[in-house]
Motif scaffolding. Structure first.
Motif, PDB file in Angstrom:
ATOM      1  N   ILE A  30       4.880   9.994   2.721  1.00 48.39           N
ATOM      2  CA  ILE A  30       4.364  10.905   1.674  1.00 48.39           C
ATOM      3  C   ILE A  30       5.037  12.423   1.593  1.00 48.39           C
ATOM      4  N   SER A  84       0.687  -1.237   0.070  1.00 44.94           N
ATOM      5  CA  SER A  84       0.000   0.063  -0.001  1.00 44.94           C
ATOM      6  C   SER A  84       0.908   1.322   0.206  1.00 44.94           C
ATOM      7  N   SER A 130       1.295   4.431  -3.113  1.00 39.80           N
ATOM      8  CA  SER A 130       1.541   5.877  -2.847  1.00 39.80           C
ATOM      9  C   SER A 130       2.742   6.415  -3.164  1.00 39.80           C
ATOM     10  N   ALA A 190       3.098   6.813  -6.917  1.00 40.75           N
ATOM     11  CA  ALA A 190       2.226   7.854  -7.538  1.00 40.75           C
ATOM     12  C   ALA A 190       2.832   9.189  -7.444  1.00 40.75           C
TER      13      ALA A 190
END
Length: 467
Positions: free
Chosen positions: A431, A368, A372, A375
């Motif tokens: 992130i 998961s 991210s 991306a």
């Protein structure tokens, strides 16, 4: 007003440059992919050992990569020096010998201190706040991997010679063979197949060291036996060194090495910050970064094309040809990264599945996070390609110091602090770190491109010596 004949001539010149860039670029790119496949194969094997082994191996791989990139940057001064020399069409055998000879000396001088530091990788990783247990496991990989540095740098020097001669096919053949050797040795030594001991992480490092030695020996045989290269006598009088020549190489190479390192350490800093956040983030980041490393090999190849083609044109005093060479390589490198961004965005699982079992419950958190991260990686593909090729174009003009300063500003004054602030102060975790990476790469890409725009305009205003 330009006449139709003149416009047709200009169009033919751009088309001819495109064809030359693709002919030179294809084997260089495939060679780069073959080289990154060595470490990628190792990470795939480590992933089969489990996410713990992958996290530990990625720490050592990142630390080794930082030293390897600096060292490679230093010996990369061989490429623009050879390109300018060969572009004069003098085919000065003695000058080529001197460049190669001092390239080998540079490789030796930088490798010895690197070996000493890498041997103490565990202490370094603990100082960087990594988990002591993970750091202890990671050095079993480092202590067999680090010895690959010297033969690899020797291979880079010889590869630079063949590339500057615009004859890179042998480097591709040897690099492809090395992939097979590394994969076979890794399969045997990591898992204990064909009667070999199961060495785990240590086996992966030993496989890469032996493969790197094969690459250097293979290219050495080529330049000693192929009539096109044998006449340069590259290994003759190998111990005859001149300090002024060494300094000339280092004066050009040190800014290249620092630029390479500033960029690489951004990603290494991200690895360290991920290690502080958690092991799942570290493993996911390692997967995403390895995928990005593969895509980066294409603009890196066109960066090398730009250095060679711009340098050859500059050597024969043809500034318009140098300008064409730079922009063609730039368009090819950035164009490919646009395609890579689409793959990252729309098909991440097909890439992640190369490293982890997608249906394994214990891997779901890592998968998961990796989705991210990919991306966000899609967002900086264009910037990464642009900064790589622009730097190569400028190196073809022996412009290395200002790009070094621009990299310092973009990566370390703006990029890394942004990532750290978002990750730890804004509680965005991994992130936030990736947003910092996007910021740094984008800024450097814009600054280097603007510098080439100015340089290319100055080139265009000069009269070429031949059409």
């Amino acid at each position: 007003m330009n006449s139709p004949r003149h416009l047709a001539s200009q169009g033919n010149a751009w088309l001819a440059e495109l064809q030359s860039s693709l002919r030179l670029g294809a084997p260089l790119i495939l060679t780069n992919l073959a080289q990154v496949a060595l470490l990628t194969t190792n990470l795939i094997f480590m992933g089969r050992l489990g996410s713990d082994a992958l996290a530990a191996g990625s720490l050592s791989a990142s630390l080794y990569h930082a030293f390897m990139i600096f060292s490679m940057g230093l010996v990369s001064a061989v490429i623009p020096m050879l390109a300018t020399t060969l572009g004069r069409r003098l085919r000065d055998v003695r000058e080529v010998q001197q460049i190669i000879r001092h390239g080998f000396l540079t490789a030796l001088l930088i490798t010895i201190p690197a070996w000493i530091v890498l041997w103490h990788a565990q202490d370094i990783l603990i100082l960087m706040k990594q988990d002591p247990a993970v750091a202890a496991r990671s050095v079993t990989y480092m202590h067999t991997l680090q010895w690959s540095l010297l033969p690899y740098l020797g291979y880079i020097v010889l590869r630079s010679f063949l590339a500057a001669m615009e004859k890179p096919a042998w480097t591709l053949a040897i690099a492809v063979a090395a992939i097979g050797i590394n994969a076979l040795l890794g399969w045997m030594l990591v898992f204990g197949n064909l009667g070999m001991p199961a060495m785990g992480l240590a086996g992966a490092g030993l496989a890469t060291t032996l493969s790197s030695l094969f690459m250097f020996i293979g290219l050495s045989v080529v330049v000693l036996r192929d009539p096109r290269f044998r006449r340069y006598y590259l290994f003759d009088r190998a111990w005859h060194w001149e300090l002024p020549r060494l300094w000339k190489m280092w004066k050009l190479g040190i800014p290249i090495a620092i630029t390479f390192t500033l960029e690489t350490l951004v990603f290494y800093a991200a690895i360290m910050m991920m290690g502080v956040i958690g092991q799942s983030e570290l493993a996911a980041h390692a997967i995403a970064m390895q995928i990005c490393s593969v895509s980066y090999m294409i603009p890196l190849g066109f960066s090398q094309v730009a250095t060679i083609r711009v340098g050859l044109s500059a050597g024969r005093l043809d500034p318009l040809a140098a300008r064409r060479a730079g922009w063609i390589a730039y368009a090819l490198g950035v164009g490919f990264m646009g395609l890579a961004a689409l793959v990252f965005w729309f098909a991440p699982l097909s890439l992640i599945g190369l490293f982890l079992e997608l249906n394994e419950p214990d891997n779901q958190a890592v998968i998961s996070l990796a989705i991210s991260f990919l991306a966000l990686a899609a967002l900086f593909q264009l910037s990464d390609g642009a900064q790589a090729v622009a730097a190569g174009m400028l190196r073809g003009l022996h412009d290395t110091r200002t790009p070094m300063l621009l990299a310092l500003i973009g990566y370390w004054v703006l990029g890394v602090p942004t990532g750290a602030l978002l990750a730890f102060q804004a509680d965005m975790g991994g992130i936030g770190i990736w947003i910092g990476l996007v910021t740094g790469l984008s800024i450097v890409a814009v600054l280097l491109t603007l510098r080439w725009v100015r340089a290319s305009r100055r080139l265009a205003r000069k009269r070429p010596s031949r059409t």
